[in-house]
Each structure stands twice: as C-alpha cells, then as structure tokens.
Enzyme design. Structure first.
Site, PDB file in Angstrom:
ATOM      1  N   SER A 121      14.416  12.219  -5.476  1.00  0.00           N
ATOM      2  CA  SER A 121      15.406  11.146  -5.587  1.00  0.00           C
ATOM      3  C   SER A 121      15.385  10.524  -6.977  1.00  0.00           C
ATOM      4  CB  SER A 121      15.131  10.066  -4.543  1.00  0.00           C
ATOM      5  OG  SER A 121      15.186  10.600  -3.230  1.00  0.00           O
ATOM      6  N   ASP A 166       2.957  10.184   1.263  1.00  0.00           N
ATOM      7  CA  ASP A 166       1.962  11.155   0.804  1.00  0.00           C
ATOM      8  C   ASP A 166       1.096  10.643  -0.341  1.00  0.00           C
ATOM      9  OD1 ASP A 166       2.883  12.976   2.638  1.00  0.00           O
ATOM     10  OD2 ASP A 166       4.190  14.023   1.231  1.00  0.00           O
ATOM     11  N   GLN A 678     -11.066 -12.129  11.582  1.00  0.00           N
ATOM     12  CA  GLN A 678     -12.135 -11.186  11.236  1.00  0.00           C
ATOM     13  C   GLN A 678     -11.770  -9.771  11.660  1.00  0.00           C
ATOM     14  OE1 GLN A 678     -15.862 -12.629  12.796  1.00  0.00           O
ATOM     15  NE2 GLN A 678     -16.048 -14.205  11.216  1.00  0.00           N
TER      16      GLN A 678
END
Length: 829
Positions: A121, A166, A678
């Site tokens: 792209s 990826d 946590q």
C-alpha cells in the site's frame, strides 16, 4: 470523465485539507490512527477527510471521500480493524485509475494523504505522489480540469503509517497491530496449554508470517514453546531429529505438554515448505505423542487493540499530521516509525526497500543476512529462546570454577512478568551450570523462615519447577515489601550460610531500595560483596534507571479493559462522566498512558497536581461538550485521576463536584479498579521482555565469576540496574542512579520521559489549553506543589505552566517531534 467545475475555496496559508486512508490487510489500531489524524488535523486548523474502502474509494470518489468532524471518530480508539474499510483495487494499479483518483482529490481540494497500510500500500502511495505532477498535466490536457483548478495542487504530500500484524517493516521497532495480534496468539496458546497439560498432548500451532517470523518467535518466547520455525532462520538440515530429541528430553524431565509453533512461511534451509502436518506426523510417529494441529488464522487480526497499539497508533497519527504541515515539495515521502523510544520519520522508500531485501535474502538462502535485516532485538530473542529451551546442552556448560549459586528474590508488590523473568533466569542458570536458588517471600521470608523444617525459605529450583511459570501472574516464589535493613545481620548470615554468590532481584522501588541498602552495607558485611542486579518490575513504572518496568504493560491492558467497560456503561446511560482512580504511587505514568489509550477527557497526575481552577475549567468544558452532544449515542466521558494526584481533591470529591456543578444536565460517578490493575495473566510484551532482561541480567552476574570479594565491591557495575534507556537495554551502576536520578521523597525518577504526552491527551480530547493553569495568585491546592509556586527539584510545574520533562528531540528530518513511547527495544535496520 466529464469536467467538474465545482471547486472548494482555497485554504488559508499554512492550512491543508488532509485525507486519511487505510489499505491492505486490516490490523488492530488502524481506527485509532484515523481518529488521531482527524482530530490532530482539526486541532491544527485544517480540514480532515476519510477515504472509505482504501484505494477503491479513492478511485470511485464521491461519497467515498467524506469530510470528517471531531465527533465522527468518537469511540474509535477501542475498535478493532478499520472502521473506514479497506479493499483491493486493481484500477489503482493502472495509470487511468490513478488519474481518476487524482481528479477526485482535486474535486475535494485535498492537499495531502495519510495512508496506514502494509509495504504494498505504501509503495503504491509513493508512486502516486511521484506521478502527481504529470497527472495534473494530464487532467488539464484532457480537459477534465482547468489550469486554475490544478494550480494550487501541483504538489501532493504523502505520509505513511505501517499497519501490519506481522511487524515486518524495517526501520521501526513495532508496527500498528503487531502486539494486539501477539496478544491474541498468546491467549489462544494459553488456552491450548491447559488441555495439552491435562491430556499430556502435543500441539502444533500455526501463526501468520509469510516472510517474517516475529509473531512465531515472540509467541515461542512468551509461551515457553519447545520448538519454533521461522522463515528468517530455518532449523538445521537434521531438524526432524533435532526437534524430536528436544521434545523427548523435555518429556523425560517430566514435562506433560509440548507446544511447537510454526510460522506460515516456514521452510527448511533449502526452502522446502514445512507445514504443521509434517511436524504433527513426526511428533506422533517418532516420539509417540498424541498430537493435534491448531491453525489460528484470522483470529490473529481480530479483537480490540491492546494498550500499546492504541498508544502507537495515536502518537504516529499525530506525528503524521505534523509531517504533512512541515513538508516541502523536496521532502521525501516519510513513514512514521518508533525508534529509540521516540516517534520519528524515516524515508518511506528506503524502509520498504530494506523490508523487501529480507525477503530476497531468504529466497537466496542467505539467512544470516535475513536475520540482520530484522533488528538486534530479533536476534537476541532468538538466542534467548534457544538458551532457555536448551536445558542440558553440555557444550554450553561453564567450567566448574565459573559456576555460581544465584539467589533469586522478589521484592515489592506483585507485577506481571515476575515469574517469566524468574523462569528465564532459572533456565539460563541450568543451561550454563549455575545453581538457581529461590529466596521465598522476600527478605522477611529469608530472615524468618530460612531454617524452617522440613522446608525453609531458601530452596534450589529445578527446571520442572519453573517451566510452567511463563504465563503465570503474581509471584510463584512470593514477594514482600520488607527491606534487608529490617534485619541486615540475619540477611548477611543467610547469604553466607547458603553460599549465595550472586543476587538477582526482581521488583519495584522497594527492590531498588533493597539493593541500594545492600550495596552500602558492604563496608560492614563481606557477604554482600557479590554481584547484584535489579530487574525493575512494577505496575507504576517508577523505578529510576529505566523507562520501562516489567508489569506496567499488563497493568495498562487491565486498566483499558476496565475503562472500556466503564465507558460502555457511561455511553449507555448517556450524559455520564466517570472519574476513575488509577494506581501508580507518586508517578502519573499509568494515568497518562491509559488516558492516551482510552481517549480520556483529562488526566490528573501527582507531577502536576490538581488545583481549583483546573476543576472549574474542566467542568466548563464538560458542560460545553454535553450541550453539543445532541443525538449522539457515544456520550460517555472518562477522567483519570492518579491515586496521589491530590490530598484535597479525592476521586469521590471530584465526582461529587462535577455532579453538583452539572446542574442536572449530566451525571457523574467514580470508580476505583484497585488491585485489578495488577492484572492476571501477564501481557505478551511483559513476558518477552522478562525473558530478555532475565537472560541479560544473568549474563551480567556471570561476568563477575572468579573475582574476589574486594574486586567485586570496587567495581561500580557490581551493583547495577537493568533498564531500557533510549530503547537500548543498558546496565547502570546503582550508586550513580541513586545519587543523580532518584527522587527519593516521591519514589520516582527525577526526569520522567512521558510527561510531554499529557499535551497529546488534552489535544485529542479537545480540552482547552488553559485548563491546567491555576488562577492568578491562587496556589495549587495540593501537597507536592509549594504554596509560593516555586517548583521542587525535578518538578515540571512552574507558575502553573508545565515544563517538558526533557528537551524535545528532533525527528529524523530535523523537525521537532519529541513524542515518546514506552520502548519496544533496539531500532530496526
């Protein structure tokens, strides 16, 4: 094409019409990118557009290119995929299609295009820019546009953002979506792990990655896989026997499950494809295991973005707009990257060429070059995986005189990743011949219970004990806030009695303080003249000497999940504000980064404090926002307040003030997630960094083997802290960090790298710039800002105006960037 005479009016000097588009495969965080680009564009006095359905929408034009308002992108940060769509477009690959796209952009008066997508792209986008002048000429020649139409648009700005699960682009440490995808993979493997353990099965898990093995490698490190297959570094020619030998060895040692991870582009050293069925058949027939295959497929792309991808997409979107506004016709098309813990601009084409070169190196079977084409971190994780999986390779054992008894202790509150770091340290010790010794329940446990019968608090750890700890939250060996100074004499006695030769301390500010005390006590006790390393692990990320602490990413993910649910409630109820209290001690890191990740209306931190004028301005802003909010479904607002932001204005009081001052036009509630922050299972980022830091810490301790007590005590690096600084993993001497970089009173670093991100939170929420300025003559009404407004050393408050915590760093093209993220590690390329 018929000539279109409609032409939007010219923009004022320095202002532009900026369009944003997503293209290629979707990835979590793309919608957050669109939100950031749209809002930063509007905040900069420009006009924002979205191109729907990628290049296909650019070619079709019309309603596919839509002007965007501020409210159009509300709530997009938490959405997965891309809300403006993406689609393949064969027409754009041909010049007539690009000519049509150019004509559509001229019709809207668009000057610049921000594209979030993969390398294909972005390559297409740069080609579009390169052809742009000739496309303008062709529009005039064919009578589709007049010279007057195209005159203001003879130059097109293109800025690239990389959206890819990826993480395959060179020149950046992370791509938008990669950590969300890794999160999905690790969640799936954790679920598989349970059934594998129950039935003593083997599972072969296939993950995405045709040319890049980042997901497979990081999943292997995070989940404690037995074997992994990467395109960049195929296994040896005898890989079938090698894999079976390792799996058999692990089974002989008592392991009940086997996990093998295969990247979809995996192959052997002759480029013969290795598929999951081949691996399954080997495990079934040669090792005799009940083996199943799991192909995760597109589930890896799905779901909401994790905290890191929300931050990355937001900050890169902001920088993309700045790059557009600062560009000249001579500026090469940039791609926005994260390198050295800062958002920077790199040459788009060079980055794509480097990425494509890795694929070429793989095709040429030059796997050493392919590994170098990734980054230093990739290679280091590969080595860490091999070391922590090896367990009993005789060629890796050190000589007897170089072997150490390494004490491992957790100090402070639990943090996600403590167990993963300990597991890595144990595996490294056993591979090299050291003896890992767990000191259970911190220093109080060591002193009070070391002599308990039949089982004391000092215990050697074997491989099987720690093997299951990679994905466990909390602390398997127990943690405690107690310091050695509570009983220094007994602590020294225990070190002597149990022959502790080196100390690996995992924890937060208490761990930092503990090693500081032990270092200073060397004058009285020879037992402490041993090498010691602190691995920062705390959700507050407030340990000096590092920009990243293990556990902070787990905390952020738990907090954004909580806030997403709160926001849903606030939106469903309409016209409701939630004031959410975050942990973090006297550091506002968690509140600020969470605010950036959820699109908070405001964040209140201890560094800035809370004053009356701030609340007055924020309530005024809320009234204005709700007054405009007619017919919108997503009307909930969130304010984040750090637990120590003010002694006067508590979370409940702020909520009550907002409710009272609203005059019944909107509601206000408060929420305290508390120890939910946590986290449960540690995030993949915390897991992989725990492994890396754990291995590096043991290597540092091991470098002192054979030295005398005095030689060790005389070396400043014998008491050190490991940390990420400028995205490099570095060891720093405790003595210098204690003296120069520690704010002991507020238990945090003197310089906090994230402080300048508060401005981004405000800009993207629309919060007025004056909200944080106290009224003239009015003292800031909270404890850490003196009444005369004189800032304390290291304080960012000066007469009510915030000073950046550090000088703004120039981006690679010389412009001012200074946008910093929690580091991913070493830069690519």
């Amino acid at each position: 094409m018929a000539q279109i005479n409609l032409q939007p009016p010219a923009m004022p000097d320095g202002k532009k019409r900026i369009a944003v588009m997503t293209s290629g495969g979707d990835s979590p965080g793309m919608s957050g990118t669109v939100r950031a680009v749209v809002r930063q564009t509007i905040a900069s006095g420009c006009m924002a557009f979205a191109v729907y359905e990628g290049y296909d929408g650019l070619v079709k034009g019309g309603d596919m290119i839509k002007e965007m308002g501020w409210e159009d992108v509300r709530g997009w940060l938490s959405e997965g995929g891309t809300l403006i769509g993406t689609a393949r477009c064969a027409e754009f690959r041909e010049r007539p299609g690009r000519l049509q796209a150019a004509n559509n952009m001229i019709e809207k008066g668009i000057d610049a295009l921000v594209i979030c997508g993969g390398d294909g792209s972005l390559t297409g986008a740069d080609k579009f820019r390169d052809e742009w002048p000739s496309l303008m000429e062709e529009l005039v020649t064919k009578g589709l546009r007049s010279k007057e139409d195209v005159a203001p648009h003879m130059h097109l700005n293109i800025v690239g953002l990389v959206g890819s699960i990826d993480n395959d682009l060179s020149s950046t440490d992370a791509t938008i979506g990669c950590y969300s995808s890794l999160t999905r993979i690790c969640q799936s493997i954790d679920y598989i792990d349970a059934t594998a353990f129950s039935h003593q099965r083997a599972f072969v898990v296939e993950v995405m990655g045709r040319h890049c093995g980042w997901l497979a490698l990081m999943a292997g490190v995070s989940c404690g896989a037995d074997f992994i297959f990467l395109p960049e570094n195929p296994p040896t020619e005898n890989w079938e026997e090698e894999m079976c030998t390792i799996v058999r060895r692990h089974r002989d040692m008592g392991k009940r499950k086997t996990i093998v991870i295969v990247a979809e582009g995996a192959h052997d050293r002759k480029l013969n494809h290795i598929n999951p069925k081949m691996v399954k058949d080997l495990l079934s027939n040669k090792v005799g295991l009940d083996t199943r295959i799991t192909t995760l497929g597109h589930v890896q792309r799905g779901g909401p973005p994790c905290a890191y991808d929300r931050m990355l997409s937001t900050l890169q979107g902001v920088e993309a707009v700045k790059a557009v506004l600062e560009a000249t016709p001579e500026t090469p098309s940039p791609v926005i990257c994260i390198v050295e813990n800062k958002i920077v601009r790199k040459d788009l084409i060079k980055a794509i060429q480097m990425t494509q070169q890795v694929a070429k190196d793989i095709e040429a079977c030059d796997f050493d070059a392919a590994m170098k084409g990734r980054d230093a971190e990739f290679e280091e994780y590969w080595q860490a995986f091999n070391i922590t999986t090896a367990t009993d390779k005789s060629d890796m054992l050190l000589p007897t005189e170089k072997r150490l008894r390494v004490g491992i202790i957790h100090v402070g509150a639990p943090a996600g990743g403590m167990n993963a770091a300990t597991r890595a340290a144990v595996a490294y010790c056993l591979t090299k011949g050291h003896t890992p010794v767990a000191l259970h329940n911190g220093f109080p446990g060591l002193c009070r219970h070391h002599n308990d019968k039949p089982l004391g608090s000092v215990r050697d750890i074997n491989w099987l004990d720690a093997e299951q700890w990679a994905s466990r939250g909390g602390s398997e060996i127990g943690t405690n806030r107690g310091l050695p100074s509570e009983d220094m004499k007994t602590t020294a006695y225990c070190f002597d009695k149990y022959n502790i030769d080196a100390l690996f301390v995992v924890g937060g500010f208490e761990a930092f303080t503990a090693v500081s005390e032990l270092r200073k006590a060397r004058e009285q006790y020879d037992a402490f003249k041993i090498p010691m390393v602190v691995l920062p692990a705390t959700i507050s990320n407030n340990v000096p000497g590092t920009e990243y602490s293990i556990g902070s990413d787990t905390c952020l993910n738990a907090l954004i999940d909580y806030c997403d649910a709160i926001r849903q409630s606030a939106s469903a109820s309409r016209r409701r504000v939630f004031v959410v209290e975050t942990q973090g001690g006297a550091s506002g890191y968690i509140a600020t980064i969470a605010g950036l990740s959820i699109g908070a209306l405001a964040v209140y931190t201890p560094e800035e404090g809370i004053h009356l004028n701030m609340l007055v301005e924020d309530i005024k802003f809320l009234k204005e926002q709700f007054a405009k909010d007619v017919g919108h479904a997503r009307s909930g607002k969130i304010i984040l307040r750090n637990e120590k932001a003010s002694k006067v204005f508590t979370t409940e009081i702020i909520s009550d003030i907002i409710k009272h001052e609203s005059g019944g036009r909107f509601d206000s509630k408060f929420a305290v997630p508390g120890h939910v922050q946590q986290g449960g299972i540690p995030s993949p980022m915390d897991r992989v960094r725990s492994v890396r830091f754990g291995v590096r810490s043991l290597q540092h301790l091991e470098s002192f083997a054979g030295k005398s007590h005095q030689e060790i005590a005389d070396d400043p690096m014998s008491a050190a802290i490991i940390g990420v600084r400028g995205s490099r993993v570095k060891f720093s001497p405790m003595e210098r960090i204690e003296r120069e970089e520690t704010d002991w009173k507020d238990r945090r670093p003197k310089e906090e790298f994230w402080m300048n991100l508060i401005d981004i939170v405000d800009t993207l929420s629309g919060r007025p710039k004056g909200s944080r300025t106290p009224m003239p003559g009015s003292p800031a009404l909270q404890g850490n800002v003196p009444q005369d407004h004189t800032p304390m050393p290291g304080s960012p408050v000066m007469d009510g105006h915030r000073t950046p915590a550090e000088p703004i760093q120039p981006a690679s093209n010389g412009s001012l960037s200074g946008l910093r993220l929690p580091p991913t590690s070493a830069p690519r390329g």
